[in-house]
Design a protein around this motif. Structure first.
Motif, PDB file in Angstrom:
ATOM      1  N   UNK A  19       0.766  -1.117  -0.029  1.00 49.53           N
ATOM      2  CA  UNK A  19      -0.055   0.139  -0.074  1.00 49.53           C
ATOM      3  C   UNK A  19       1.092   1.197  -0.095  1.00 49.53           C
ATOM      4  N   UNK A  20       0.794   2.195  -0.794  1.00 47.35           N
ATOM      5  CA  UNK A  20       1.631   3.441  -1.015  1.00 47.35           C
ATOM      6  C   UNK A  20       1.224   4.306   0.320  1.00 47.35           C
ATOM      7  N   UNK A  21       2.411   5.018   0.746  1.00 44.54           N
ATOM      8  CA  UNK A  21       2.218   5.784   1.778  1.00 44.54           C
ATOM      9  C   UNK A  21       1.087   7.193   1.603  1.00 44.54           C
ATOM     10  N   UNK A  22       0.368   7.282   2.929  1.00 46.31           N
ATOM     11  CA  UNK A  22      -0.717   8.467   3.036  1.00 46.31           C
ATOM     12  C   UNK A  22      -0.208   9.456   3.563  1.00 46.31           C
ATOM     13  N   UNK A  23      -1.094  10.460   3.490  1.00 49.27           N
ATOM     14  CA  UNK A  23      -0.857  11.615   4.143  1.00 49.27           C
ATOM     15  C   UNK A  23      -0.779  11.612   5.609  1.00 49.27           C
ATOM     16  N   UNK A  24      -1.698  10.822   6.084  1.00 44.34           N
ATOM     17  CA  UNK A  24      -1.822  10.569   7.426  1.00 44.34           C
ATOM     18  C   UNK A  24      -0.402   9.852   8.150  1.00 44.34           C
ATOM     19  N   UNK A  25       0.123   9.065   7.386  1.00 44.42           N
ATOM     20  CA  UNK A  25       1.217   8.375   7.558  1.00 44.42           C
ATOM     21  C   UNK A  25       2.366   9.347   7.732  1.00 44.42           C
ATOM     22  N   UNK A  26       2.634  10.338   7.063  1.00 45.00           N
ATOM     23  CA  UNK A  26       3.401  11.077   6.801  1.00 45.00           C
ATOM     24  C   UNK A  26       3.385  12.073   7.825  1.00 45.00           C
ATOM     25  N   UNK A  27       2.223  12.370   8.065  1.00 49.89           N
ATOM     26  CA  UNK A  27       1.744  13.703   9.344  1.00 49.89           C
ATOM     27  C   UNK A  27       2.257  12.881  10.527  1.00 49.89           C
ATOM     28  N   UNK A  28       2.086  11.614  10.840  1.00 48.63           N
ATOM     29  CA  UNK A  28       2.271  10.945  12.152  1.00 48.63           C
ATOM     30  C   UNK A  28       3.880  10.894  12.286  1.00 48.63           C
ATOM     31  N   UNK A  29       4.623  10.557  11.114  1.00 51.30           N
ATOM     32  CA  UNK A  29       6.142  10.422  11.133  1.00 51.30           C
ATOM     33  C   UNK A  29       6.735  11.584  11.305  1.00 51.30           C
ATOM     34  N   UNK A  30       6.197  12.731  10.652  1.00 51.24           N
ATOM     35  CA  UNK A  30       6.597  13.932  10.764  1.00 51.24           C
ATOM     36  C   UNK A  30       6.726  14.427  12.159  1.00 51.24           C
ATOM     37  N   UNK A  31       5.730  14.162  12.884  1.00 52.39           N
ATOM     38  CA  UNK A  31       5.449  14.551  14.429  1.00 52.39           C
ATOM     39  C   UNK A  31       6.410  13.648  15.348  1.00 52.39           C
ATOM     40  N   UNK A  32       6.396  12.464  14.848  1.00 57.57           N
ATOM     41  CA  UNK A  32       7.360  11.677  15.539  1.00 57.57           C
ATOM     42  C   UNK A  32       8.736  12.104  15.529  1.00 57.57           C
ATOM     43  N   UNK A  33       9.203  12.442  14.201  1.00 52.31           N
ATOM     44  CA  UNK A  33      10.423  12.851  13.959  1.00 52.31           C
ATOM     45  C   UNK A  33      10.927  14.292  14.773  1.00 52.31           C
ATOM     46  N   UNK A  34       9.766  15.095  14.791  1.00 53.80           N
ATOM     47  CA  UNK A  34      10.017  16.526  15.581  1.00 53.80           C
ATOM     48  C   UNK A  34      10.041  16.242  17.122  1.00 53.80           C
ATOM     49  N   UNK A  88      -4.532   7.221  19.477  1.00 54.52           N
ATOM     50  CA  UNK A  88      -3.733   6.356  20.236  1.00 54.52           C
ATOM     51  C   UNK A  88      -2.424   6.001  20.004  1.00 54.52           C
ATOM     52  N   UNK A  89      -1.501   5.700  20.888  1.00 57.85           N
ATOM     53  CA  UNK A  89      -0.232   5.403  20.391  1.00 57.85           C
ATOM     54  C   UNK A  89      -0.163   4.113  19.442  1.00 57.85           C
ATOM     55  N   UNK A  90      -0.910   3.143  19.400  1.00 64.20           N
ATOM     56  CA  UNK A  90      -1.038   2.112  18.843  1.00 64.20           C
ATOM     57  C   UNK A  90      -1.341   2.451  17.355  1.00 64.20           C
ATOM     58  N   UNK A  91      -2.062   3.513  17.108  1.00 68.00           N
ATOM     59  CA  UNK A  91      -2.763   4.071  15.757  1.00 68.00           C
ATOM     60  C   UNK A  91      -1.293   4.658  15.157  1.00 68.00           C
ATOM     61  N   UNK A  92      -0.468   5.591  16.020  1.00 71.59           N
ATOM     62  CA  UNK A  92       0.741   5.853  15.310  1.00 71.59           C
ATOM     63  C   UNK A  92       1.754   4.859  15.010  1.00 71.59           C
ATOM     64  N   UNK A  93       1.955   3.779  15.894  1.00 71.39           N
ATOM     65  CA  UNK A  93       2.680   2.764  15.438  1.00 71.39           C
ATOM     66  C   UNK A  93       2.308   2.077  14.259  1.00 71.39           C
ATOM     67  N   UNK A  94       1.139   1.861  14.180  1.00 73.63           N
ATOM     68  CA  UNK A  94       0.527   1.351  13.004  1.00 73.63           C
ATOM     69  C   UNK A  94       0.726   1.918  11.637  1.00 73.63           C
ATOM     70  N   UNK A  95       0.566   3.271  11.639  1.00 72.27           N
ATOM     71  CA  UNK A  95       1.101   4.085  10.651  1.00 72.27           C
ATOM     72  C   UNK A  95       2.504   4.181  10.416  1.00 72.27           C
ATOM     73  N   UNK A  96       3.415   4.103  11.231  1.00 73.21           N
ATOM     74  CA  UNK A  96       5.006   3.903  10.864  1.00 73.21           C
ATOM     75  C   UNK A  96       5.127   2.592  10.420  1.00 73.21           C
ATOM     76  N   UNK A  97       4.664   1.580  10.881  1.00 75.04           N
ATOM     77  CA  UNK A  97       4.969   0.179  10.491  1.00 75.04           C
ATOM     78  C   UNK A  97       4.628   0.287   9.039  1.00 75.04           C
ATOM     79  N   UNK A  98       3.361   0.856   8.486  1.00 69.55           N
ATOM     80  CA  UNK A  98       3.182   1.038   7.111  1.00 69.55           C
ATOM     81  C   UNK A  98       4.247   1.526   6.344  1.00 69.55           C
TER      82      UNK A  98
END
Length: 323
Positions: free
Chosen positions: A1-16, A30-40
């Protein structure tokens, strides 16, 4: 599945923020929701992106490469969303960030002149902290920043143009104890007295903040709703403040305010117009950036009459806070 905007938003915040938990709180998920986005994202890009380190995270080389672009992509998406939402309300417009002193003392007059040159043009302006200017421009939250210079102009690449020199005098009422002092007042004595300032106090990244730091100790500074209110408290003999020269010049000449002699004063500074580099700045932002350097703009900003400050300006919306 190609990356999505919500996944990039989650990663950008984690990096920041350096933490999945902090990113989840900021996103209100939830934290699991962020973890799932990063795993994808990890699976899609074939890179771990980050590793756990010291109670937080450390980005891999691939993670750093993604972080360089993720926030900009998210910011551009937010900009598109904002423009689509506002296209029916305005034929053209600017989102302007102003630092506090500029917003109070010059923004109203400047934008009055600027918008008269472009009838129907709208400007939405919000006051933000000096320390946030670079990040907010990088995130495309605003088109242009007016006032104190951003902390960094190299990352992201910004074009910062100086447009108005100013000086701040340390002033007191004639009845204040420091008004009768001859010669420079020592820092320790300055800090024994009450100071007043506008709502953001004296921000550390300004020239005034640099001078204050040079005193070696922090005075007790009371932030009020505006510098106008702070000056009223000074007139009443309640304390001292760093006031803009062109605002208090007549009162100093008339004797209702007295400059307090202190090493390094008056404090000289510059106001700047900052945009993303010209390959990414909007045409409207570049137009305003050029305009603020003109003699017409300078004359408007230092004029003795007319509204000086505002909190919001839009199509047919003019809210003057100080006059």
């Amino acid at each position: 599945m190609p990356m999505t905007l919500s996944q990039l938003r989650a990663f950008a915040l984690v990096a920041k923020l350096g933490s999945l938990r902090a990113a989840a709180a900021a996103l209100e998920v939830s934290e699991p929701a962020v973890s799932s986005a990063l795993a994808a994202l990890r699976q899609d890009l074939g890179d771990p992106l980050f590793v756990r380190a010291g109670g937080g995270i450390a980005l891999t080389a691939g993670g750093r490469a993604l972080a360089d672009h993720a926030q900009e992509i998210v910011g551009l998406a937010d900009q598109v969303r904002w423009e689509v939402a506002h296209v029916q309300r305005s034929a053209g417009g600017l989102r302007v960030l102003a630092t506090a002193a500029f917003a109070e003392h010059a923004a109203g007059r400047l934008l009055d002149v600027f918008t008269k040159r472009a009838p129907g043009f709208s400007v939405d302006m919000v006051v933000e902290a000096v320390s946030d200017v670079s990040a907010l421009l990088a995130d495309h939250a605003y088109d242009i920043a007016l006032g104190s210079r951003p902390a960094s102009v190299s990352r992201p690449a910004l074009v910062a143009v100086p447009f108005l020199r100013y000086r701040r005098f340390l002033v007191a009422a004639p009845t204040h104890p420091l008004a009768k002092t001859r010669g420079p007042v020592q820092a320790v004595r300055l800090c024994e007295h009450q100071w007043f300032a506008g709502p953001r106090g004296i921000e550390g990244l300004t020239e005034e903040g640099g001078w204050l730091k040079s005193l070696g100790r922090a005075p007790d500074i009371v932030p009020l709703a505006s510098e106008t209110d702070a000056l009223a408290a000074v007139r009443a003999g309640e304390g001292i403040m760093l006031a803009l020269e062109h605002i208090v010049r007549a009162e100093i000449a008339g004797g209702s305010l007295v400059p307090v002699a202190a090493a390094g004063t008056p404090v000289a500074g510059l106001w700047w117009a900052s945009t993303l580099d010209h390959a990414r700045a909007t045409d409207d932002a570049r137009t305003l950036q050029r305009f603020v350097t003109t003699a017409e703009a300078t004359a408007a900003m230092v004029a003795s009459k007319g509204s000086r400050g505002l909190a919001h300006r839009g199509s047919k919306v003019h809210v003057a806070l100080w006059s």
